[in-house]
Motif scaffolding. Sequence first.
Motif, PDB file in Angstrom:
ATOM      1  N   TYR A   1       3.066   6.335  -2.687  1.00  0.00           N
ATOM      2  CA  TYR A   1       4.376   7.146  -3.012  1.00  0.00           C
ATOM      3  C   TYR A   1       4.318   6.836  -4.827  1.00  0.00           C
ATOM      4  O   TYR A   1       4.170   7.825  -4.884  1.00  0.00           O
ATOM      5  N   GLY A   2       4.222   5.693  -4.694  1.00  0.00           N
ATOM      6  CA  GLY A   2       4.423   5.218  -6.574  1.00  0.00           C
ATOM      7  C   GLY A   2       3.796   6.517  -7.238  1.00  0.00           C
ATOM      8  O   GLY A   2       3.995   7.074  -7.891  1.00  0.00           O
TER       9      GLY A   2
ATOM     10  N   SER B   1      13.132   3.811 -10.574  1.00  0.00           N
ATOM     11  CA  SER B   1      12.906   2.830 -11.381  1.00  0.00           C
ATOM     12  C   SER B   1      11.821   1.198 -10.698  1.00  0.00           C
ATOM     13  O   SER B   1      11.675   1.148 -10.643  1.00  0.00           O
ATOM     14  N   LEU B   2      11.944   1.952  -9.581  1.00  0.00           N
ATOM     15  CA  LEU B   2      11.318   1.000  -8.788  1.00  0.00           C
ATOM     16  C   LEU B   2       9.692   0.488  -8.904  1.00  0.00           C
ATOM     17  O   LEU B   2       8.675   0.144  -8.910  1.00  0.00           O
TER      18      LEU B   2
ATOM     19  N   ARG C   1       3.107  11.233 -10.508  1.00  0.00           N
ATOM     20  CA  ARG C   1       2.409  12.580 -10.250  1.00  0.00           C
ATOM     21  C   ARG C   1       3.483  13.835 -10.704  1.00  0.00           C
ATOM     22  O   ARG C   1       3.087  14.960 -11.354  1.00  0.00           O
ATOM     23  N   ILE C   2       3.896  13.384 -10.154  1.00  0.00           N
ATOM     24  CA  ILE C   2       5.827  14.332  -9.827  1.00  0.00           C
ATOM     25  C   ILE C   2       6.179  14.428 -11.373  1.00  0.00           C
ATOM     26  O   ILE C   2       6.372  15.824 -12.078  1.00  0.00           O
ATOM     27  N   ALA C   3       5.987  13.335 -11.901  1.00  0.00           N
ATOM     28  CA  ALA C   3       7.276  13.086 -13.352  1.00  0.00           C
ATOM     29  C   ALA C   3       6.465  13.959 -13.936  1.00  0.00           C
ATOM     30  O   ALA C   3       7.230  14.387 -15.180  1.00  0.00           O
TER      31      ALA C   3
ATOM     32  N   VAL D   1       0.795  -1.452  -0.228  1.00  0.00           N
ATOM     33  CA  VAL D   1       0.235   0.303  -0.363  1.00  0.00           C
ATOM     34  C   VAL D   1       0.807   1.364   0.292  1.00  0.00           C
ATOM     35  O   VAL D   1       0.651   2.397  -0.857  1.00  0.00           O
ATOM     36  N   LEU D   2       2.106   1.287   0.611  1.00  0.00           N
ATOM     37  CA  LEU D   2       2.652   2.893   0.803  1.00  0.00           C
ATOM     38  C   LEU D   2       3.098   2.827  -0.371  1.00  0.00           C
ATOM     39  O   LEU D   2       3.368   3.840  -0.987  1.00  0.00           O
TER      40      LEU D   2
END
Length: 175
Positions: free
Chosen positions: A44-45, A74-75, A50-52, A39-40
């Motif tokens: 964060y992904g 990458s993750l 959204r930032i990218a 979930v975390l």
Amino acid sequence: MSAAVDAREAGRRVEEVLDRLAATGNREACAAAEELVRVLMEFYGAGLARIAEKLGDGPLAAAADDELVASLLSLHGLHPEDVHTRIARALAGAADPVELLGFDEATGVLRVRPATAPTGCGCGPGGEEGARRTLEDSLTCFAPEVTSVEMEPAPAPQPALLQIGTRPHSPARVS
């Protein structure tokens, strides 16, 4: 600003915590911990995506030179470079030069071998296993798609070529 975070160490710590939970035998706690990590990661992904999206490829590519940023991108499948470019980057930064023999995207296995034949007794620090581990650590940051590294033997040194021929003729001496 907080102390620098080492992506490799953070990954190891997460694995250690999950392993300790698994060792307790409490399957419910293990499943809950793994779900929490998933979930975390999704949360964060999504934020990183959204930032990218808002930054675009230019600033993102510049930030991706940083190991921690590259690892996060990458993750989450957001790194602007493809996996083969990232593998090449990690191999180029290897302390001991290696030659890429192949990467199996289905299994995540990367096959390499030392670029040069070994010299000396081979009893240096870490040896081949140490070089493989160091390379795996670098790949963890830049190409987490690589799940294992298979180190093949270095090419055998080529023997020096010895040319055998006749001696040049010298004029005969007459006395």
